[in-house]
Design a protein around this motif. Structure first.
Motif, PDB file in Angstrom:
ATOM      1  N   ALA A 194       0.924  -1.580  -0.033  1.00 52.01           N
ATOM      2  CA  ALA A 194      -0.257  -0.116   0.055  1.00 52.01           C
ATOM      3  C   ALA A 194       0.667   1.081   0.318  1.00 52.01           C
ATOM      4  O   ALA A 194       0.330   2.508  -0.269  1.00 52.01           O
ATOM      5  CB  ALA A 194      -0.769  -0.091   1.316  1.00 52.01           C
ATOM      6  N   GLU A 195       2.034   1.040  -0.235  1.00 48.60           N
ATOM      7  CA  GLU A 195       3.520   2.370   0.024  1.00 48.60           C
ATOM      8  C   GLU A 195       3.451   2.311  -0.814  1.00 48.60           C
ATOM      9  O   GLU A 195       4.542   3.577  -1.341  1.00 48.60           O
ATOM     10  CB  GLU A 195       4.728   1.760   1.234  1.00 48.60           C
ATOM     11  CG  GLU A 195       3.705   2.102   2.458  1.00 48.60           C
ATOM     12  CD  GLU A 195       5.168   1.685   3.550  1.00 48.60           C
ATOM     13  OE1 GLU A 195       6.150   1.752   3.444  1.00 48.60           O
ATOM     14  OE2 GLU A 195       4.116   1.095   5.341  1.00 48.60           O
ATOM     15  N   LEU A 196       3.672   2.208  -2.585  1.00 48.11           N
ATOM     16  CA  LEU A 196       4.223   2.300  -3.477  1.00 48.11           C
ATOM     17  C   LEU A 196       3.680   3.604  -4.124  1.00 48.11           C
ATOM     18  O   LEU A 196       2.762   3.803  -3.625  1.00 48.11           O
ATOM     19  CB  LEU A 196       3.450   0.848  -4.687  1.00 48.11           C
ATOM     20  CG  LEU A 196       3.833  -0.294  -4.741  1.00 48.11           C
ATOM     21  CD1 LEU A 196       2.841  -1.310  -6.154  1.00 48.11           C
ATOM     22  CD2 LEU A 196       5.087  -0.842  -5.151  1.00 48.11           C
ATOM     23  N   PRO A 197       4.319   3.985  -4.986  1.00 47.79           N
ATOM     24  CA  PRO A 197       4.848   5.598  -5.659  1.00 47.79           C
ATOM     25  C   PRO A 197       3.510   5.321  -6.191  1.00 47.79           C
ATOM     26  O   PRO A 197       2.924   6.287  -6.383  1.00 47.79           O
ATOM     27  CB  PRO A 197       5.597   5.660  -6.276  1.00 47.79           C
ATOM     28  CG  PRO A 197       6.364   4.160  -6.147  1.00 47.79           C
ATOM     29  CD  PRO A 197       5.879   3.691  -4.983  1.00 47.79           C
ATOM     30  N   LEU A 198       2.828   4.312  -7.117  1.00 48.14           N
ATOM     31  CA  LEU A 198       1.892   4.851  -8.009  1.00 48.14           C
ATOM     32  C   LEU A 198       0.459   5.604  -7.556  1.00 48.14           C
ATOM     33  O   LEU A 198       0.116   4.893  -6.374  1.00 48.14           O
ATOM     34  CB  LEU A 198       1.551   2.617  -8.372  1.00 48.14           C
ATOM     35  CG  LEU A 198       2.339   2.108  -8.959  1.00 48.14           C
ATOM     36  CD1 LEU A 198       1.696   0.306  -9.578  1.00 48.14           C
ATOM     37  CD2 LEU A 198       2.386   3.250 -10.873  1.00 48.14           C
ATOM     38  N   LYS A 199      -0.193   5.898  -7.986  1.00 49.61           N
ATOM     39  CA  LYS A 199      -0.729   6.870  -8.099  1.00 49.61           C
ATOM     40  C   LYS A 199      -2.129   6.842  -8.740  1.00 49.61           C
ATOM     41  O   LYS A 199      -3.022   5.995  -8.206  1.00 49.61           O
ATOM     42  CB  LYS A 199      -0.518   8.482  -8.088  1.00 49.61           C
ATOM     43  CG  LYS A 199       0.466   8.741  -7.511  1.00 49.61           C
ATOM     44  CD  LYS A 199       0.582  10.344  -6.955  1.00 49.61           C
ATOM     45  CE  LYS A 199       2.002  10.612  -6.328  1.00 49.61           C
ATOM     46  NZ  LYS A 199       1.656  12.645  -6.350  1.00 49.61           N
ATOM     47  N   MET A 200      -1.875   6.401 -10.433  1.00 40.88           N
ATOM     48  CA  MET A 200      -3.234   5.948 -10.908  1.00 40.88           C
ATOM     49  C   MET A 200      -2.391   5.197 -12.507  1.00 40.88           C
ATOM     50  O   MET A 200      -1.905   5.208 -11.914  1.00 40.88           O
ATOM     51  CB  MET A 200      -3.715   7.488 -11.725  1.00 40.88           C
ATOM     52  CG  MET A 200      -5.073   6.800 -12.734  1.00 40.88           C
ATOM     53  SD  MET A 200      -4.669   6.653 -14.155  1.00 40.88           S
ATOM     54  CE  MET A 200      -5.647   6.308 -14.237  1.00 40.88           C
ATOM     55  N   VAL A 201      -3.392   3.797 -12.522  1.00 37.38           N
ATOM     56  CA  VAL A 201      -3.263   3.141 -13.220  1.00 37.38           C
ATOM     57  C   VAL A 201      -4.046   2.613 -14.096  1.00 37.38           C
ATOM     58  O   VAL A 201      -5.158   2.832 -14.338  1.00 37.38           O
ATOM     59  CB  VAL A 201      -2.422   1.635 -12.417  1.00 37.38           C
ATOM     60  CG1 VAL A 201      -1.160   1.744 -11.070  1.00 37.38           C
ATOM     61  CG2 VAL A 201      -3.584   1.116 -11.583  1.00 37.38           C
TER      62      VAL A 201
END
Length: 545
Positions: free
Chosen positions: A293-300
């Motif tokens: 849940a701490e991945l830097p991904l914001k939108m995919v």
């Protein structure tokens, strides 16, 4: 209209209201002036970073070199390179002079390379030295003009060589350079080949307007929260091309992988603080980690994911995932707005993208009502200008009013959200690759013992679909003695690796329609598990019936 659709309509109006620059060259120059030495592209495995200014300067210098070489407005140029900086630099340099790139899959066999070069009419080829060494002596390429004096990446112009160094052209002094004819928005920049149901790939004629439109819409979908973007697909496909222009529009950086890797994908995301990617469904099979849940991904962006996985994906990685629908021919056709959280898990591909209109038609071309199934048609400025050198395909694909027939079956709900139902087209989609069944069948039928052949898709949890060969042997040929491994080697010699069948079934006959066409839907419906009783190329064994 509800709040989610009102917000989407407002955003659409804003995106469509912004004027376009003259061409892609102007796009690069404007961003270079604004962003200067900020990183625009990072080929991280090679340690090569290109700034906005470097992309503008290098493409201008290469454009000058290509012009000095004799490449002019409207000339077609084959480009066969791996994921290295030379690929986008060549594409954008050609765009500056109004020449047209015909990208070639770096895994194509000589037969397939010859088809693209011949069909496009390309008389120049930009190719990586290692790839050239593999195919240069192939008889299929013997008399092609593009191979007489190729431009080679990784070559130093050795004395007596018939090749020309890409690097030397890229170092051309561009002081005072201007193209002989400045390209306009609707001039072509790509003949982008895409597999079609007629057998060999068809070349989509794509303009500067196409790419500037697609990059603008893609950046809009990121909702203003993204800067670092990942491209893990080859540049000879659509995605990295628009991802680069999207990242630049976001004033961000495109991080380019040399090749796709499910094993390394999330490590790349963590290491380079990547905020957007096209998310492969297979990653959901990886073991959960406490820091997911701490991945830097914001939108995919997700394409074809199982609807029941959508909410799980968002929760596990603490991001927003949105489905959309696009194709080489029309760019972004449908999108699910960032704010449309009510549609998570619905399976929708969304509503019409900016600059696009959508309608669902029956087989008579009449619009169907909400909830009914029909073919999706798309129109709007900047879609393909047609298939290169394919008048019959153009006649079949375009309808009055500028509508393009996608060949895909859809339904639309009362709110205007669209849902894909299936494909009219006889296509197999394996690991994101479109495979024309007829091309595979043509190669299979060239094996001397085969009377009839059909290529069908087999569902696969990792690759989406695998290719299955259904074969009817000629009278007198013993099926038990059929040399299946030699047959598959024959396929591998004439098809790119992703097109080679994984499964083989020997049959007494193929079911037919009244018009004597192979009824593939009947083959698919014969058994729940299409692998049963077939030879598995990967396992090198016949599966239990």
């Amino acid at each position: 209209m509800d709040r989610e659709l009102q917000d989407a309509a407002r955003l659409r109006a804003e995106v469509e209201a912004e004027p376009f620059v003259r061409n892609l060259g102007a796009y690069l120059d404007g961003l270079a002036q604004e962003m200067g030495d900020a990183p625009a592209a990072n080929f991280f495995e090679a340690g090569t970073v290109l700034s906005y200014r470097e992309i503008a300067d290098k493409t201008r210098a290469l454009a000058a070199g290509l012009s000095a070489r004799g490449i002019r407005f409207g000339d077609r140029v084959g480009v066969m390179l791996p994921n290295i900086p030379a690929f986008p630099l060549t594409w954008l340099a050609l765009a500056r002079i109004g020449a047209i790139m015909a990208p070639i899959n770096a895994r194509y066999t000589p037969r397939e390379v010859a088809y693209v070069l011949t069909d496009s009419g390309a008389e120049t080829l930009v190719i990586e030295a290692g790839i050239l060494a593999e195919i240069a002596q192939a008889p299929e390429l013997k008399d092609l003009a593009a191979l007489e004096n190729p431009i080679v990446v990784g070559s130093d112009d050795p004395a007596g060589s018939s090749t020309q160094s890409w690097q030397h052209l890229a170092e051309t002094d561009a002081t005072g350079f201007a193209p002989a004819r400045e390209p306009e928005l609707d001039d072509l920049i790509n003949i982008q080949y895409t597999s079609g149901t007629t057998g060999f790939p068809k070349g989509c004629m794509l303009s500067h307007r196409y790419w500037l439109t697609l990059s603008r819409v893609a950046a809009m979908r990121a909702n203003g929260i993204v800067r670092n973007v990942l491209a893990a697909q080859p540049f000879y496909y659509m995605d990295p091309q628009w991802l680069l222009l999207m990242a630049m529009r976001l004033r961000g950086t495109l991080f380019v992988a040399a090749k796709a890797s499910g094993t390394n994908f999330l490590d790349w995301v963590r290491r380079y603080k990547l905020e957007y990617c096209i998310f492969p469904q297979i990653l959901m099979k990886q073991p959960e980690r406490p820091d997911d849940a701490e991945l830097p991904l914001k939108m995919v962006s997700i394409f074809g994911h199982r609807r029941e996985m959508h909410a799980t994906l968002e929760k596990r990685f603490n991001l927003v995932a949105r489905e959309s629908f696009g194709m080489t021919e029309v760019g972004s056709a449908l999108f699910t707005p960032y704010g449309a959280s009510s549609m998570v898990g619905s399976g929708t591909c969304g509503i019409p993208s900016p600059f696009r209109e959508a309608t669902i038609r029956d087989e008579n071309g009449e619009e169907v009502r909400a909830g009914e199934i029909g073919e999706l048609w798309i129109r709007g400025p900047g879609i393909l200008q047609g298939y290169w050198n394919k008048p019959e395909a153009n006649a079949d694909s375009f309808r009055d009013g500028g509508w393009f027939r996608t060949g895909d079956l859809f339904r639309r709900d009362e709110r205007g959200f669209h849902y894909i139902v299936g494909r009219i087209k006889d296509m197999i989609r394996r690991s994101g690759e479109n495979i024309a069944a007829r091309e595979v069948e043509a190669v299979m039928l060239s094996w001397p013992d085969i009377l009839e052949a059909a290529a069908i898709p087999v569902p696969d949890s990792d690759r989406g679909q695998e290719v299955k060969a259904c074969l009817v042997l000629k009278p007198g040929v013993d099926g038990k003695a059929f040399p299946v491994d030699a047959f598959l080697e024959h396929c591998a010699a004439h098809l790119a690796p992703f097109k080679v069948p994984r499964f083989v079934e020997i049959r007494s006959s193929l079911p037919k329609t009244p018009s004597e066409k192979v009824a593939k839907h009947m083959i698919i419906a014969e058994r729940a598990d299409l692998r049963a009783g077939a030879y598995d190329r990967l396992a090198r064994a016949w599966q239990p019936a």
